[in-house]
Design a protein around this motif. Structure first.
Motif, short mmCIF file in Angstrom:
data_model
loop_
_atom_site.label_atom_id
_atom_site.label_comp_id
_atom_site.label_asym_id
_atom_site.label_seq_id
_atom_site.Cartn_x
_atom_site.Cartn_y
_atom_site.Cartn_z
N CYS A 147 0.74 -1.06 -0.01
CA CYS A 147 0.12 0.22 0.00
C CYS A 147 0.60 1.32 0.10
N SER A 148 2.08 1.26 0.87
CA SER A 148 2.86 2.42 0.94
C SER A 148 3.53 2.58 -0.61
N ARG A 149 3.61 1.61 -1.41
CA ARG A 149 4.36 1.83 -2.71
C ARG A 149 3.34 2.01 -3.66
N CYS A 150 1.93 1.90 -3.70
CA CYS A 150 1.12 2.43 -4.49
C CYS A 150 0.60 3.80 -4.57
N LEU A 151 1.31 4.22 -5.51
CA LEU A 151 1.04 5.69 -5.55
C LEU A 151 -0.34 6.19 -6.29
N LYS A 152 -0.97 5.55 -6.77
CA LYS A 152 -2.31 5.86 -7.44
C LYS A 152 -3.54 5.49 -6.31
N SER A 153 -3.20 4.81 -5.40
CA SER A 153 -4.26 4.43 -4.57
C SER A 153 -5.37 3.87 -5.29
N ILE A 154 -5.30 2.99 -6.07
CA ILE A 154 -6.33 2.47 -6.91
C ILE A 154 -7.51 1.89 -6.48
N CYS A 155 -7.40 1.19 -5.27
CA CYS A 155 -8.45 0.55 -4.60
C CYS A 155 -9.27 1.62 -3.83
N CYS A 156 -8.82 2.69 -3.68
CA CYS A 156 -9.51 3.72 -2.97
C CYS A 156 -10.39 4.92 -4.32
N THR A 157 -10.35 4.34 -5.36
CA THR A 157 -10.77 5.23 -6.46
C THR A 157 -12.13 4.47 -7.16
N TYR A 158 -12.66 3.60 -6.40
CA TYR A 158 -14.09 2.82 -7.08
C TYR A 158 -14.70 2.04 -5.94
N THR A 159 -15.83 1.74 -6.02
CA THR A 159 -16.38 0.58 -5.42
C THR A 159 -17.36 -0.06 -6.27
N THR A 160 -17.52 -1.37 -6.00
CA THR A 160 -18.35 -2.23 -6.70
C THR A 160 -19.38 -2.65 -5.72
N GLU A 161 -20.49 -2.98 -6.26
CA GLU A 161 -21.92 -3.71 -5.97
C GLU A 161 -22.09 -4.99 -6.77
N HIS A 187 -24.83 6.61 -17.07
CA HIS A 187 -24.39 7.75 -15.92
C HIS A 187 -22.78 7.65 -15.78
N GLN A 188 -22.40 8.89 -15.80
CA GLN A 188 -21.24 8.98 -15.79
C GLN A 188 -20.53 8.12 -14.36
N GLY A 189 -19.51 7.54 -14.62
CA GLY A 189 -18.65 6.91 -13.47
C GLY A 189 -19.22 5.59 -13.02
N VAL A 190 -20.25 5.05 -14.17
CA VAL A 190 -20.84 3.82 -13.77
C VAL A 190 -20.43 2.65 -14.72
N LEU A 204 -17.20 4.65 -10.19
CA LEU A 204 -15.85 5.14 -10.16
C LEU A 204 -15.91 6.45 -9.33
N GLY A 205 -14.95 6.58 -8.40
CA GLY A 205 -14.89 7.91 -7.58
C GLY A 205 -14.09 7.77 -6.48
N ARG A 206 -13.45 8.79 -6.20
CA ARG A 206 -12.34 8.78 -5.22
C ARG A 206 -12.83 8.89 -3.97
N CYS A 207 -12.35 8.03 -2.76
CA CYS A 207 -12.60 8.07 -1.56
C CYS A 207 -12.32 9.67 -1.06
N GLU A 208 -13.33 10.04 -0.19
CA GLU A 208 -13.25 11.52 0.18
C GLU A 208 -12.03 11.83 1.29
N HIS A 209 -11.79 10.55 1.60
CA HIS A 209 -10.56 10.77 2.63
C HIS A 209 -9.09 10.34 2.08
N LEU A 210 -9.11 9.93 0.94
CA LEU A 210 -7.59 9.82 0.35
C LEU A 210 -6.89 11.26 0.43
N GLN A 211 -5.91 11.09 0.85
CA GLN A 211 -5.13 12.24 1.02
C GLN A 211 -3.98 12.33 -0.32
N PRO A 212 -3.35 13.49 -0.32
CA PRO A 212 -2.19 13.66 -1.50
C PRO A 212 -1.30 12.68 -1.16
N GLY A 213 -0.68 11.83 -2.02
CA GLY A 213 0.39 11.08 -1.74
C GLY A 213 -0.51 9.50 -1.41
N GLY A 214 -1.67 9.60 -1.26
CA GLY A 214 -2.15 8.19 -1.38
C GLY A 214 -2.57 7.76 0.24
#
Length: 125
Positions: A9-23, A44-47, A61-71
């Motif tokens: 996780c500390s090496r993942c600069l894009k934090s991909i798992c925190c940029t979408y959710t699935t159902e 719909h956009q992002g679906v 598709l949507g970034r988690c609101e708690h994701l900080q710069p740097g991931g």
């Protein structure tokens, strides 16, 4: 646990798992009506819609609101249980998830094309 896995996780600069959710859809779409409803959703956009290991999912598709710069996670100590339970033994850092999808529809046009092939009478209402 392998140190490479724990530090992934500390090496993942894009934090991909925190940029979408699935159902999970729960029940596989079968009828024209099912797919007509899914066409509305992917309009719909992002679906997006995908099938993986036989199961169907909507992806938002949507970034988690708690994701900080740097991931980093801005609420790490208070994060939801689902985040705490996340296992990164395999994740998008290793390979893109969509590489394993059986089917993947990013928009209305892609799903409509599939519907026309699956249902020969698609345009006939």
């Amino acid at each position: 646990m392998d140190l490479a896995v724990t530090n992934k996780c500390s090496r993942c600069l894009k934090s991909i798992c925190c940029t979408y959710t699935t159902e999970a859809l729960g029940v596989a779409p079968r009828s024209k009506a099912d797919f007509d409803h899914l066409l509305w959703q992917v309009s719909h956009q992002g679906v997006e819609l995908y099938k993986d290991e036989g199961d169907w999912y909507l992806m938002f598709l949507g970034r988690c609101e708690h994701l900080q710069p740097g991931g980093a996670c801005g609420i790490y100590n208070e994060r939801p249980q689902i985040c705490r339970d996340y296992d990164n033994d395999w994740c998008e850092y290793d390979a893109p998830a969509e590489a394993g999808f059986e089917l993947h529809f990013r928009n209305y046009a892609e799903l409509l094309s599939y519907c026309r092939k699956r249902f020969k009478s698609w345009g006939k209402r």
